[in-house]
Design an enzyme around this catalytic site. Structure first.
Site, PDB file in Angstrom:
ATOM      1  N   CYS A 185       0.803  -1.205   0.000  1.00 49.56           N
ATOM      2  CA  CYS A 185       0.000   0.000   0.000  1.00 49.56           C
ATOM      3  C   CYS A 185       0.845   1.267   0.000  1.00 49.56           C
ATOM      4  O   CYS A 185       0.323   2.357  -0.183  1.00 49.56           O
ATOM      5  CB  CYS A 185      -0.948   0.021   1.194  1.00 49.56           C
ATOM      6  SG  CYS A 185      -2.042  -1.387   1.191  1.00 49.56           S
ATOM      7  N   ARG A 231      -6.485   5.371  -2.090  1.00 50.02           N
ATOM      8  CA  ARG A 231      -6.775   3.942  -2.154  1.00 50.02           C
ATOM      9  C   ARG A 231      -6.969   3.362  -0.753  1.00 50.02           C
ATOM     10  O   ARG A 231      -7.916   2.608  -0.506  1.00 50.02           O
ATOM     11  CB  ARG A 231      -5.611   3.251  -2.859  1.00 50.02           C
ATOM     12  CG  ARG A 231      -5.651   1.766  -2.794  1.00 50.02           C
ATOM     13  CD  ARG A 231      -4.427   1.236  -3.493  1.00 50.02           C
ATOM     14  NE  ARG A 231      -4.267  -0.181  -3.229  1.00 50.02           N
ATOM     15  CZ  ARG A 231      -3.288  -0.899  -3.758  1.00 50.02           C
ATOM     16  NH1 ARG A 231      -2.423  -0.345  -4.544  1.00 50.02           N
ATOM     17  NH2 ARG A 231      -3.189  -2.171  -3.480  1.00 50.02           N
TER      18      ARG A 231
END
Lengths: 293, 244
Positions: A185, A231
């Site tokens: 991430c 995100r």
């Protein structure tokens, strides 16, 4: 008169390349931490291939694809590359194993076509840099702070919107759920892919302004950070509203792809904006310059 | 004249150099394959549960009251890289005067560049700890040819402050950082050896930083008692085997 192109010698060279790197790619795919890694790498690989084809084609058309073999210099380059490969492959050092691809290919180009032609293909080889995995300790040094920053930004944003969110390092707690912001991430991989894409884009557009190209290259970093924060925010909200399973499943990948695409569009947009500003600037200065294609 | 074929002719290469290039690459691929150390199959793993005694010196095992920091960086989706251990022991010990020490031992039969022991200064921060202090220590133990050399950490998260002492043994070396670890694995790998590796970690909970020196001193006593208690049963497990 030029000799005819024969395919057999090329088949030999390609076979050699395949023998070296197909097992590496298979192993890397098997050991990949996430599907994201594989997708990103394949993307860059495909990009490099396309770019190589376009570049060679345009050099051939322009008649600047030389035939001045540098057997010794090229051979030396190839030997260095093979040594890197040997060390990297036998000692599980992927940085060396995949890093070797650049001197190996450069050596092959030099052996058959010479260093001048190699110089004209530098951008393709540069693109391949983005395929080389960083040493894990270096990657961790970069990933860790970015991961924490992404988590902190997510906490700050959602807290601002009044969500019950708390953070401990890279662990986010929202409502009854806990999310670990994983290495992936931090978006290091997708940052690399974006950089590679941006590089190809500016080369393709044929901008000669180093300032503009550098600026665009640097802007990709905050764009990528923003995209990755969005995100993580999206995934956190999905988890909050639809539960743990939703956040890990299809929607996880979907969020990844969507934000990758939006980052890409943003970069193209920034580039277009920069071109417009440059035009405007030139017009004001009154220097009649032909616009970039 | 056919434009396409004249373009393609620019890519003409000679057969002999192409053959030589192919042979060089094929040879390298074969050499790399031959030099790669095979993965070990089923090797007898040390039974840490048995080899590390529940009572030694002034220490005895006590039921676990505290959750220890995990030994790896990630707890979800355990992969090879995230769970690189073949045997793990987590235990709490209490001394006669009531001091509590948490012991974590993690053994791995083969150390490779891609699968190797996680260093606590990496996995503590990954679990939300902040490292306040880090320094090296040397622990001389009677009967060992070389002193043990390790690292002390002071780590804090929201709930607690932990004093940690640990060492990592790879083969016969005690690397102090990730690069030294890689270098040791590379050195062994090039000379055709596959090293095993172990992490020996002790930690104590303290209330504030002023208690750290006392905690470290107590940990040193614990470790100095632990090593002679284990080494006769399993030489070369916790510590490097004397050379020769």
């Amino acid at each position: 008169m030029k000799p005819e192109l024969r395919l057999a010698p090329w088949a030999l060279v390609l076979l050699g390349i395949a023998v070296l790197y197909v097992p590496s790619l298979v192993d890397a795919t098997r050991n990949a931490e996430s599907a994201d890694d594989i997708i990103n790498s394949l993307f860059v690989l495909g990009l490099s291939g396309t770019f190589l084809y376009l570049r060679v084609r345009s050099l051939l058309l322009a008649g600047t694809f030389g035939q001045h073999p540098a057997r010794i210099g090229g051979g030396l380059l190839l030997a260095i590359g093979l040594l890197f490969y040997l060390l990297g492959r036998s000692q599980q050092l992927p940085t060396f194993e995949f890093g070797s691809v650049i001197p190996v290919l450069a050596g092959i180009v030099a052996i058959f076509f010479g260093f001048r032609t190699l110089g004209r293909l530098w951008a393709v080889l540069f693109l391949l840099l983005f395929l080389i995995p960083l040493p894990p300790s270096v990657a961790a040094d970069i990933t860790q702070p970015v991961k924490l920053a992404v988590s902190a930004a997510t906490e700050w944003l959602l807290h601002g919107f009044g969500y019950p969110i708390a953070r401990d390092g890279a662990v986010l707690a929202i409502g009854q759920y806990q999310l670990l912001v994983a290495d992936a991430c931090s978006g290091l991989r997708s940052l690399f892919t974006l950089e590679a894409l941006g590089l190809m884009y500016v080369t393709y557009l044929g901008h000669t302004s180093a300032l503009r190209n550098t600026l665009l290259g640097l802007l990709i970093i905050p764009v990528s950070f923003t995209a990755n924060t969005l995100r993580v925010v999206t995934l956190t909200l999905i988890t909050y509203y639809f539960g743990d399973g939703a956040g890990q499943g299809f929607l996880h990948n979907f969020a990844g792809m969507t934000l990758f695409m939006s980052a890409l569009l943003l970069i193209v947009g920034i580039e277009a904006g920069m071109t417009r500003i440059a035009h405007w600037h030139e017009q004001r200065k009154g220097t009649p310059k032909s616009p970039t294609p | 004249m056919n434009n396409i074929s004249s373009l393609k002719a620019g890519l003409y290469i000679r057969r002999l150099p192409a053959l030589l290039v192919m042979v060089a690459m094929l040879g390298t691929a074969i050499a790399a394959y031959a030099l790669t150390l095979p993965r070990q199959g089923d090797v007898a793993l040390p039974d840490l549960e048995v080899l590390v005694p529940k009572h030694f010196g002034e220490w005895s095992e006590t039921p676990s009251l505290q959750l220890q920091a995990s030994l790896a960086t990630q707890n979800r989706e355990a992969t090879n890289r995230d769970q690189p251990y073949d045997a793990v022991l987590l235990r709490n010990y209490v001394s006669r005067d009531g001091a509590l020490i948490m012991l974590a031992v993690a053994y791995s039969g083969e150390q490779r560049q891609d699968v190797k022991i996680h260093r606590p200064e990496v996995c503590y921060p990954a679990q939300g700890f902040q490292l306040l202090q880090q320094r090296d220590f040397v622990l001389p133990v009677a009967g060992l040819s070389a002193p043990i050399s390790g690292v002390q950490l002071l780590a804090r998260n929201r709930q607690r402050l932990e004093a940690v002492s640990y060492w990592i043994r790879i083969g016969n070396a005690y690397p102090h950082n990730g690069w030294a670890m890689r270098a040791e694995i590379l050195r062994a790998g090039i000379s055709g050896q596959l090293s095993d590796g172990i992490l020996v970690r002790v930690s104590s909970l303290i209330d504030d930083e002023s208690q750290a020196p006392a905690a470290y001193a107590q940990q040193q006593r614990f470790l100095a008692d632990l090593v002679p208690a284990v080494t006769p049963r399993a030489p070369g497990l916790l510590v490097a085997v004397p050379a020769g």
